[in-house]
Motif scaffolding. Sequence first.
Motif, PDB file in Angstrom:
ATOM      1  N   LYS A 330       0.842  -1.201   0.000  1.00 57.95           N
ATOM      2  CA  LYS A 330       0.000   0.000   0.000  1.00 57.95           C
ATOM      3  C   LYS A 330       0.877   1.252   0.000  1.00 57.95           C
ATOM      4  O   LYS A 330       0.640   2.203  -0.742  1.00 57.95           O
ATOM      5  CB  LYS A 330      -0.954  -0.009   1.196  1.00 57.95           C
ATOM      6  CG  LYS A 330      -1.806   1.228   1.229  1.00 57.95           C
ATOM      7  CD  LYS A 330      -2.952   1.161   2.188  1.00 57.95           C
ATOM      8  CE  LYS A 330      -3.836   2.407   2.165  1.00 57.95           C
ATOM      9  NZ  LYS A 330      -3.219   3.663   1.806  1.00 57.95           N
ATOM     10  N   PHE A 333       2.220   1.642  -3.401  1.00 63.40           N
ATOM     11  CA  PHE A 333       1.199   2.027  -4.358  1.00 63.40           C
ATOM     12  C   PHE A 333       0.824   3.502  -4.192  1.00 63.40           C
ATOM     13  O   PHE A 333       0.686   4.235  -5.180  1.00 63.40           O
ATOM     14  CB  PHE A 333      -0.031   1.122  -4.185  1.00 63.40           C
ATOM     15  CG  PHE A 333      -1.088   1.383  -5.210  1.00 63.40           C
ATOM     16  CD1 PHE A 333      -0.946   0.882  -6.495  1.00 63.40           C
ATOM     17  CD2 PHE A 333      -2.205   2.146  -4.910  1.00 63.40           C
ATOM     18  CE1 PHE A 333      -1.903   1.138  -7.467  1.00 63.40           C
ATOM     19  CE2 PHE A 333      -3.167   2.411  -5.877  1.00 63.40           C
ATOM     20  CZ  PHE A 333      -3.021   1.903  -7.151  1.00 63.40           C
ATOM     21  N   ASP A 334       0.671   3.939  -2.937  1.00 64.36           N
ATOM     22  CA  ASP A 334       0.300   5.336  -2.688  1.00 64.36           C
ATOM     23  C   ASP A 334       1.367   6.288  -3.236  1.00 64.36           C
ATOM     24  O   ASP A 334       1.060   7.345  -3.786  1.00 64.36           O
ATOM     25  CB  ASP A 334       0.134   5.592  -1.182  1.00 64.36           C
ATOM     26  CG  ASP A 334      -1.111   4.908  -0.635  1.00 64.36           C
ATOM     27  OD1 ASP A 334      -1.944   4.455  -1.447  1.00 64.36           O
ATOM     28  OD2 ASP A 334      -1.237   4.802   0.602  1.00 64.36           O
ATOM     29  N   ARG A 337       1.231   6.179  -7.088  1.00 62.09           N
ATOM     30  CA  ARG A 337       0.021   6.899  -7.511  1.00 62.09           C
ATOM     31  C   ARG A 337       0.243   8.416  -7.455  1.00 62.09           C
ATOM     32  O   ARG A 337      -0.100   9.152  -8.382  1.00 62.09           O
ATOM     33  CB  ARG A 337      -1.127   6.463  -6.594  1.00 62.09           C
ATOM     34  CG  ARG A 337      -2.392   7.221  -6.548  1.00 62.09           C
ATOM     35  CD  ARG A 337      -3.478   6.843  -7.551  1.00 62.09           C
ATOM     36  NE  ARG A 337      -3.081   6.667  -8.934  1.00 62.09           N
ATOM     37  CZ  ARG A 337      -3.470   5.689  -9.724  1.00 62.09           C
ATOM     38  NH1 ARG A 337      -4.239   4.751  -9.278  1.00 62.09           N
ATOM     39  NH2 ARG A 337      -3.078   5.631 -10.978  1.00 62.09           N
ATOM     40  N   VAL A 340       2.438   9.340 -10.398  1.00 64.60           N
ATOM     41  CA  VAL A 340       1.739   9.190 -11.681  1.00 64.60           C
ATOM     42  C   VAL A 340       0.687  10.295 -11.847  1.00 64.60           C
ATOM     43  O   VAL A 340       0.589  10.922 -12.910  1.00 64.60           O
ATOM     44  CB  VAL A 340       1.090   7.784 -11.777  1.00 64.60           C
ATOM     45  CG1 VAL A 340       0.152   7.676 -12.967  1.00 64.60           C
ATOM     46  CG2 VAL A 340       2.170   6.701 -11.856  1.00 64.60           C
ATOM     47  N   ASP A 341      -0.073  10.564 -10.787  1.00 62.65           N
ATOM     48  CA  ASP A 341      -1.111  11.602 -10.864  1.00 62.65           C
ATOM     49  C   ASP A 341      -0.497  12.971 -11.112  1.00 62.65           C
ATOM     50  O   ASP A 341      -0.974  13.746 -11.936  1.00 62.65           O
ATOM     51  CB  ASP A 341      -1.933  11.643  -9.563  1.00 62.65           C
ATOM     52  CG  ASP A 341      -2.864  10.445  -9.463  1.00 62.65           C
ATOM     53  OD1 ASP A 341      -2.969   9.693 -10.453  1.00 62.65           O
ATOM     54  OD2 ASP A 341      -3.472  10.247  -8.396  1.00 62.65           O
ATOM     55  N   TYR A 353       2.827   2.588 -15.947  1.00 65.38           N
ATOM     56  CA  TYR A 353       3.201   1.962 -14.674  1.00 65.38           C
ATOM     57  C   TYR A 353       2.057   1.074 -14.205  1.00 65.38           C
ATOM     58  O   TYR A 353       0.913   1.523 -14.138  1.00 65.38           O
ATOM     59  CB  TYR A 353       3.482   3.060 -13.635  1.00 65.38           C
ATOM     60  CG  TYR A 353       3.675   2.511 -12.231  1.00 65.38           C
ATOM     61  CD1 TYR A 353       4.933   2.102 -11.795  1.00 65.38           C
ATOM     62  CD2 TYR A 353       2.597   2.366 -11.358  1.00 65.38           C
ATOM     63  CE1 TYR A 353       5.098   1.575 -10.516  1.00 65.38           C
ATOM     64  CE2 TYR A 353       2.757   1.841 -10.088  1.00 65.38           C
ATOM     65  CZ  TYR A 353       4.018   1.444  -9.673  1.00 65.38           C
ATOM     66  OH  TYR A 353       4.190   0.911  -8.423  1.00 65.38           O
ATOM     67  N   ARG A 400       5.318  13.520  -5.262  1.00 62.91           N
ATOM     68  CA  ARG A 400       4.573  14.557  -5.974  1.00 62.91           C
ATOM     69  C   ARG A 400       5.513  15.676  -6.438  1.00 62.91           C
ATOM     70  O   ARG A 400       5.498  16.090  -7.590  1.00 62.91           O
ATOM     71  CB  ARG A 400       3.520  15.153  -5.032  1.00 62.91           C
ATOM     72  CG  ARG A 400       2.153  14.805  -5.495  1.00 62.91           C
ATOM     73  CD  ARG A 400       1.064  15.477  -4.722  1.00 62.91           C
ATOM     74  NE  ARG A 400       0.188  14.440  -4.224  1.00 62.91           N
ATOM     75  CZ  ARG A 400      -0.010  14.151  -2.953  1.00 62.91           C
ATOM     76  NH1 ARG A 400       0.600  14.839  -2.013  1.00 62.91           N
ATOM     77  NH2 ARG A 400      -0.822  13.184  -2.607  1.00 62.91           N
TER      78      ARG A 400
END
Length: 415
Positions: A330, A333-334, A337, A340-341, A353, A400
């Motif tokens: 997790k 993944f977070d 994510r 990617v975002d 990905y 980010r």
Amino acid sequence: MSVSVVAPHSKRPAEEDKVFAANRKAQEAAKKVGADQVINSTIGALLEDDGSLSIMQTAMEAFKNLPDAEIAAYAPIAGLPEFLEAAKTAVFRDYRPKGHIRGVATPGGTGGIRHAVWNYMEPGETLLTSDWFWAPYRTIAEEHGRKMTTFTLFDEKKAFNLASFKEKVQELADHQERVLVVLNTPAHNPTGYSLTDEEWQQVLTFLSNVVEHQSKKVILYVDIAYIDFAGDMKTSRGFMKQFENLPQNLLILIGYSMSKAFTFYGLRSGALLCVSSSEEVADEFESTAAFSNRAVWSNGTRGAQRVLAKVYGDPALLEKVEAERAGFSKLMFDRARAFVDEAAEVGLNIFPYRAGFFITIPCENPAKVSEELTKDYLFLLPMAKGLRFAACAVSVEKCRQSARLIKKAIDKVNG
Ligand SMILES: Cc1ncc(COP(=O)(O)O)c(C=O)c1O
């Protein structure tokens, strides 16, 4: 005048490993400006947000609770039999293909690649992998007097480039009796790509054709170093059912590693498995790989092997291990994510990905872009045609921030 004593085949330029060199620079920067100012996205290990190594406590406790002799003693050359059974379970779970499956213990996934390169290639021959690849494939090939070539992993739509794969396999098959192909999936290093079930089907249909109509031998090495971070059991292992009933001359090798799955990086443990429709080919694999074990590292790390056997012999312990690993997944993944975002938000071009430790940003002048990023104290791995960002090593917030910084640096360097 310089002096050299090594034999000609071992004469190589003295080079620091690229990942370790980049990590060293990041650590030097952290000493200078403070770790919170530095984004160290170089290392392929799961780290906590504070940069310390994530440790799977259930596995570590199981290891530390072993009787001394289970740690200190030699393991059998091929590996503890209970370990080899556990490795087969760990690899296939509910997707065990029918066929002849054998295994030997290796010191991590690295060891399996070594055995494949040595035992399934002749001197001077060439192995095939994708153009985005884990650098030690080439190092291992060169160390053993073999070569490496690549196919283009993605087409212009960023889908698996089956046409390039076929072309390159065919090229090698035209000149070699055996073709060793290495596919690192699911959760490929460095792109995070996983072949879909349909892509697997196309790959296996094509390779079956090559061996049946041209009486060649194809050895397909599936490097599953990141399989336990590649989604649920069906997503990560469903394709393995397709390994049954393949032609006898199409041998599947699977490189399993405890490094990431149990955070046992330094304990050096894994297994090389084969799946074959021929008992003879499977037996040959087993005796050949065991001979190589004896010749190269004798035996593996008994304590690590014992831990895997314990985990798969004790449902309660397995449940604990999996719960802890789910937490790691997790976290991973977070972070991915977030990257990617943010990449989508700022218009940063990345490869698709799916899962795993890394994300890849294709770009021109990767070395220059990477140098530019060090001004913002962002350290990552420049590769031949882009940048590898290790989301496994960086907090969500820094992921980010990184997407934005990378976009800015690429625009600055490449205009
Ligand atoms: C693609 C890939 N294969 C195999 C390995 C094997 O690692 P180990 O020898 O530690 O199991 C790694 C580790 O980084 C990897 O990234």
